[in-house]
Design a protein around this motif. Sequence first.
Motif, PDB file in Angstrom:
ATOM      1  N   UNK A  35     -26.750 -25.981 -25.516  1.00 47.32           N
ATOM      2  CA  UNK A  35     -27.666 -24.838 -25.494  1.00 47.32           C
ATOM      3  C   UNK A  35     -28.990 -25.197 -26.162  1.00 47.32           C
ATOM      4  N   UNK A  36     -28.920 -25.888 -27.290  1.00 44.01           N
ATOM      5  CA  UNK A  36     -30.149 -26.326 -27.952  1.00 44.01           C
ATOM      6  C   UNK A  36     -30.887 -27.352 -27.096  1.00 44.01           C
ATOM      7  N   UNK A  37     -30.142 -28.217 -26.452  1.00 42.44           N
ATOM      8  CA  UNK A  37     -30.763 -29.201 -25.557  1.00 42.44           C
ATOM      9  C   UNK A  37     -31.513 -28.483 -24.441  1.00 42.44           C
ATOM     10  N   UNK A  43     -38.435 -25.819 -22.312  1.00 38.46           N
ATOM     11  CA  UNK A  43     -39.680 -25.399 -22.942  1.00 38.46           C
ATOM     12  C   UNK A  43     -40.874 -25.967 -22.168  1.00 38.46           C
ATOM     13  N   UNK A  44     -41.836 -25.120 -21.821  1.00 36.28           N
ATOM     14  CA  UNK A  44     -43.010 -25.615 -21.091  1.00 36.28           C
ATOM     15  C   UNK A  44     -43.871 -26.559 -21.919  1.00 36.28           C
ATOM     16  N   UNK A  74     -38.958 -28.675 -12.323  1.00 36.66           N
ATOM     17  CA  UNK A  74     -39.729 -29.457 -13.291  1.00 36.66           C
ATOM     18  C   UNK A  74     -38.905 -30.593 -13.897  1.00 36.66           C
ATOM     19  N   UNK A  75     -37.585 -30.432 -13.918  1.00 35.07           N
ATOM     20  CA  UNK A  75     -36.708 -31.400 -14.580  1.00 35.07           C
ATOM     21  C   UNK A  75     -35.846 -32.204 -13.616  1.00 35.07           C
TER      22      UNK A  75
END
Length: 131
Positions: A35-37, A43-44, A74-75
């Motif tokens: 979740x933190x990853x 994050x933009x 984007x990823x």
Amino acid sequence: MRILVADDNEDARQMVLQCFANAPDRQWVVVNNGADAWWHLSSPDERFDLAILDLSMPVVDGLQLLARIRADARLSDLKVIFTTAANDRPTLVKAAGLRVTGYLAKPYSRVALQQKVHEIEGRLAGRGARS
């Protein structure tokens, strides 16, 4: 090169950082769950060239995280290495279907990790790193 490391094992996280302690051209973001990853990845304001993810993490596991990564335009081309003690065929097939870049079976050596990261750096350099 900017690298995200997500692993719930403190020793594993520290080993990765120690492995590349003499590489000033790398920036690291280190977290202990999926979740933190995802928060960092989505994050933009943050961009990564590589993610090194433990397959078995709390909250969001590596497969769930990789599915999110591949679903995000984007990823979607982010290079991802899974570190895992699991070697069951269904899990590996799912990971391959999600275009995982590479695997490192735990316990892995520092040399194996360094080789895998250098291999990916070469791929990125050959086509131009993500901006």
